[in-house]
Design a protein around this motif. Structure first.
Motif, PDB file in Angstrom:
ATOM      1  N   ALA A  45       0.830  -1.202   0.000  1.00 48.59           N
ATOM      2  CA  ALA A  45       0.000   0.000   0.000  1.00 48.59           C
ATOM      3  C   ALA A  45       0.870   1.260   0.000  1.00 48.59           C
ATOM      4  N   LEU A  46       1.942   1.248   0.784  1.00 53.34           N
ATOM      5  CA  LEU A  46       2.855   2.397   0.796  1.00 53.34           C
ATOM      6  C   LEU A  46       3.545   2.572  -0.551  1.00 53.34           C
ATOM      7  N   ALA A  47       3.936   1.470  -1.170  1.00 52.74           N
ATOM      8  CA  ALA A  47       4.567   1.547  -2.490  1.00 52.74           C
ATOM      9  C   ALA A  47       3.603   2.140  -3.510  1.00 52.74           C
ATOM     10  N   GLY A  48       2.332   1.748  -3.441  1.00 53.15           N
ATOM     11  CA  GLY A  48       1.335   2.327  -4.337  1.00 53.15           C
ATOM     12  C   GLY A  48       1.144   3.810  -4.081  1.00 53.15           C
ATOM     13  N   HIS A  63       9.993  -3.824  -2.127  1.00 57.98           N
ATOM     14  CA  HIS A  63      10.481  -4.831  -1.189  1.00 57.98           C
ATOM     15  C   HIS A  63      11.042  -4.186   0.075  1.00 57.98           C
ATOM     16  N   ALA A  64      11.735  -3.070  -0.077  1.00 60.37           N
ATOM     17  CA  ALA A  64      12.266  -2.362   1.092  1.00 60.37           C
ATOM     18  C   ALA A  64      11.128  -1.869   1.982  1.00 60.37           C
ATOM     19  N   LEU A  65      10.080  -1.338   1.373  1.00 57.87           N
ATOM     20  CA  LEU A  65       8.937  -0.878   2.152  1.00 57.87           C
ATOM     21  C   LEU A  65       8.231  -2.039   2.845  1.00 57.87           C
ATOM     22  N   GLN A  66       8.160  -3.192   2.199  1.00 62.59           N
ATOM     23  CA  GLN A  66       7.560  -4.367   2.828  1.00 62.59           C
ATOM     24  C   GLN A  66       8.365  -4.810   4.044  1.00 62.59           C
ATOM     25  N   ILE A  67       9.674  -4.811   3.934  1.00 60.88           N
ATOM     26  CA  ILE A  67      10.523  -5.223   5.055  1.00 60.88           C
ATOM     27  C   ILE A  67      10.418  -4.228   6.205  1.00 60.88           C
ATOM     28  N   VAL A  68      10.427  -2.932   5.885  1.00 61.20           N
ATOM     29  CA  VAL A  68      10.300  -1.914   6.938  1.00 61.20           C
ATOM     30  C   VAL A  68       8.954  -2.041   7.642  1.00 61.20           C
ATOM     31  N   ALA A  69       7.887  -2.225   6.870  1.00 66.93           N
ATOM     32  CA  ALA A  69       6.561  -2.384   7.469  1.00 66.93           C
ATOM     33  C   ALA A  69       6.509  -3.653   8.317  1.00 66.93           C
TER      34      ALA A  69
END
Length: 91
Positions: A45-48, A63-69
């Motif tokens: 969602a953040l990437a979008g 992928h970086a945003l997924q790992i941080v989340a």
């Protein structure tokens, strides 16, 4: 098939977050997997929102945003789990 991928990616994200976070996490593996799935959804969602949802090649930003989340959610979720578990044992 997308549910299977969500579970696999959530499992991997949860394990990565658990490995990166300092200290010992007390959450069971099934809960870490759920936290990882939620982290993947929040990261997507953040990437979008940032406009980097789909890029040519490997989506490093997503992928970086997924790992941080996943890091944030596993950390907060583990604290919540430990506090709830502590209350049950004290009662």
């Amino acid at each position: 098939m997308s549910w299977l991928w969500a579970i696999i990616v959530g499992f991997v994200l949860g394990l990565l977050a658990k490995a990166i976070l300092p200290g010992k996490q007390h959450s069971p593996l099934w809960l870490i997997t759920i936290f990882g799935i939620i982290g993947g959804i929040v990261g997507n969602a953040l990437a979008g929102a940032f406009g980097i949802e789909e890029t040519p090649g490997i989506d490093w930003g997503r992928h970086a945003l997924q790992i941080v989340a996943a890091l944030v959610i596993v950390g907060l979720g583990d604290m919540l789990y430990a506090s709830l578990r502590g209350r049950k044992q004290a009662a």
